[in-house]
Write a protein that holds these residues in place. Structure first.
Motif, PDB file in Angstrom:
ATOM      1  N   GLY A 164       6.492   7.650   3.529  1.00  0.00           N
ATOM      2  CA  GLY A 164       6.516   9.255   3.266  1.00  0.00           C
ATOM      3  C   GLY A 164       5.311   9.798   2.505  1.00  0.00           C
ATOM      4  N   ILE A 165       4.223   9.260   2.395  1.00  0.00           N
ATOM      5  CA  ILE A 165       3.114   9.658   1.655  1.00  0.00           C
ATOM      6  C   ILE A 165       2.527  10.829   2.002  1.00  0.00           C
ATOM      7  N   ASN A 166       2.454  11.781   0.737  1.00  0.00           N
ATOM      8  CA  ASN A 166       1.608  12.979   1.189  1.00  0.00           C
ATOM      9  C   ASN A 166       0.156  12.625   1.053  1.00  0.00           C
ATOM     10  N   ASP A 167      -0.408  12.005  -0.044  1.00  0.00           N
ATOM     11  CA  ASP A 167      -1.844  12.039  -0.261  1.00  0.00           C
ATOM     12  C   ASP A 167      -2.204  10.494  -0.434  1.00  0.00           C
ATOM     13  N   VAL A 168      -3.384  10.046  -0.234  1.00  0.00           N
ATOM     14  CA  VAL A 168      -4.024   8.543  -0.691  1.00  0.00           C
ATOM     15  C   VAL A 168      -5.082   9.206  -1.442  1.00  0.00           C
ATOM     16  N   HIS A 169      -5.354   8.325  -2.775  1.00  0.00           N
ATOM     17  CA  HIS A 169      -6.268   8.596  -3.663  1.00  0.00           C
ATOM     18  C   HIS A 169      -7.141   7.352  -3.890  1.00  0.00           C
ATOM     19  N   VAL A 170      -8.574   7.478  -3.969  1.00  0.00           N
ATOM     20  CA  VAL A 170      -9.426   6.373  -3.995  1.00  0.00           C
ATOM     21  C   VAL A 170     -10.381   6.625  -4.888  1.00  0.00           C
ATOM     22  N   ASN A 171     -11.010   5.693  -5.485  1.00  0.00           N
ATOM     23  CA  ASN A 171     -12.376   5.608  -6.303  1.00  0.00           C
ATOM     24  C   ASN A 171     -13.675   5.538  -5.296  1.00  0.00           C
ATOM     25  N   ASP A 172     -14.416   6.241  -5.235  1.00  0.00           N
ATOM     26  CA  ASP A 172     -15.477   6.107  -4.300  1.00  0.00           C
ATOM     27  C   ASP A 172     -16.188   4.621  -4.537  1.00  0.00           C
TER      28      ASP A 172
END
Length: 481
Positions: A92-100
């Motif tokens: 149930g993930i709303n957002d994914v975060h990554v470093n470029d």
């Protein structure tokens, strides 16, 4: 629920994506095991092992924040969108975060993942973290990427004088989640586990990385300008592996250097200025990777050098790869690489120029060999360094400036200490003979050491002739038209 997708950012502190995710809400972290992709990219077994060891340490650090680290397998990056989408839907993930990350394959992967997630209403957020300046933000007056390092560095220094990038605050512990972290594999099929001796040279974890950085910044950095080219001395920081894996950030490195010099860039310690310039070189090659993507495709930066008559000389290539060239400084450097996963920077240039100029063997052979053995293997830095030495790259050494490995050896290892450490069969030679064992007398030099595989003077002339006979860029443009 937020998902942090870890890649080359294996740290808890000063991690932009981690802090951003934690600010938004409860966070879970994931790392993708991609063995087929790593093999295709020639990642070294010691580098893969280093990633796993740092992941294990990071997993423990994240658990203190109640952030579980999940492990998923996507054999190639083409499978990353499906694997991550499935995980997001399960949790149930709303957002994914990554470093470029930077490079053609990395960019395509991230675009594909972002598209797959957004189609299902899941946000995808990327952050500047691996660099001090985003590619495209440091441009010439005509709006193009810089090709000359000194000009690029000047703009970077001006920007840094105006505002230093701030260290990102680490997140605090979140409430415990009903999700358990995954165990990490001890090894990955297709990648041999390196020796314990090599592993001990590169201990995993932020604590060790920070300790190494702090020790260098407080003790050695002020001698860096004078001792960085001496392979027998500990004159370099030896943090490149930690930077490549993201166990350290460039911001942390910059602040540590400036703190040791009372916040000064150009004034004060020459060693600090020189070391920060090396950080900017790292930045420069990353920007080149984005601005001129042909270098990601095994292409020369200078198109006319694609017409160089590289030699097909498998026996000479093998001798170079195995440390049997008969030139001690070359062979000692290769032995260091094979045993430690690392090579002194001055020797990387000497070794690369010997292969590309004296042996006239395609720089891509050397680039691939280095990546398959370097614990700090990085596409931008490795490609940039090889093309610099081969005179095929941006702001590279002029083709007529060919290092003489014997002169380099005598200048930077005058007592032969580095050579004798890695080539003990030469230990009995004096400091003059050790650089050129054929001068030790007799018809065959030293019994246990091979004769040189190439005549340095004749091979230099051969390389000069090859470059002089290249078609000019103007002619190539007419042919294309």
């Amino acid at each position: 629920m937020q998902l942090l997708w870890l890649r080359s950012d294996l740290r808890q502190h000063d991690n932009t994506a981690l802090s951003a995710a934690a600010e938004r809400g409860p966070t879970v972290a994931v790392y993708l095991i991609s063995p087929e992709q790593w093999l295709a990219h020639d990642d070294a077994p010691c580098k893969v092992d280093f990633w796993l060891r740092n992941l294990r340490t990071l997993s423990d650090d994240l658990s203190q924040l109640n952030i579980p680290l999940l492990i998923r397998t996507a054999p190639t990056w083409a499978e990353a969108p499906a694997v991550l989408l499935e995980l997001c839907q399960q949790l149930g993930i709303n957002d994914v975060h990554v470093n470029d990350e930077y490079g053609i394959h990395e960019t395509r992967r991230d675009h594909a993942v972002a598209d797959a997630l957004k189609a299902k209403g899941i946000g995808f957020h990327s952050y500047l973290d691996q660099l001090l300046f985003a590619p495209g933000s440091i441009l010439t007056q005509s709006g193009s990427y810089f090709k000359v390092f000194s000009q690029f560095r000047k703009i970077c220094y001006n920007r840094l004088h105006m505002a230093l990038p701030k260290i990102v605050a680490a997140p605090t512990a979140q409430a415990a989640l009903s999700i358990s972290g995954d165990s990490l594999p001890d090894a990955i099929p297709g990648f041999e586990t390196p020796s314990q001796t090599l592993r001990d040279l590169w201990p995993a974890g932020e604590d060790h990385a920070q300790e190494r950085l702090t020790r260098f910044a407080s003790e050695q950095i002020h001698y860096y300008q004078d001792e960085r080219d001496l392979p027998a001395k500990p004159g370099t920081s030896q943090i490149s592996a930690y930077l490549a894996a993201g166990v350290l950030s460039p911001r942390q490195c910059l602040h540590a250097a400036l703190n040791s010099n009372r916040g000064e860039f150009e004034s004060g310690s020459p060693g600090v200025f020189t070391w920060i310039s090396e950080l900017i070189w790292r930045e420069f090659y990353k920007h080149i990777l984005v601005g001129f993507p042909r270098v990601c495709r095994h292409r020369a930066f200078k198109p006319e050098t694609e017409y160089l008559p590289w030699r097909d000389a498998p026996s000479e290539l093998a001798a170079w790869q195995e440390g049997r060239s008969g030139v001690p400084i070359i062979d000692a450097a290769i032995k260091q690489l094979l045993a430690t996963g690392w090579m002194h920077n001055r020797l990387r240039m000497v070794v690369a120029m010997f292969l590309t100029k004296n042996l006239l063997i395609d720089w891509r052979e050397g680039e691939r060999f280095f990546m398959r053995h370097l614990i700090d293997g990085d596409l931008a830095a490795n490609n940039g360094g090889w093309q610099w030495s081969a005179s095929t790259g941006t702001d590279s050494v002029p083709y007529f400036r060919i290092f003489n490995p014997l002169s380099q050896s005598e200048r930077f290892d005058p007592e032969g200490l580095f050579i004798k450490h890695w080539l003990p069969e030469l230990a009995a030679l004096n400091k003059k003979e050790v650089h050129n064992p054929t001068s030790a007398g007799g018809l065959f030099g030293v019994a246990d050491y091979p004769a040189p595989i190439v005549d340095l003077k004749k091979s230099r002339e051969r390389a000069l002739s090859a470059f002089k006979n290249l078609p000019s860029r103007d002619i190539l443009e007419v042919v294309r038209d």
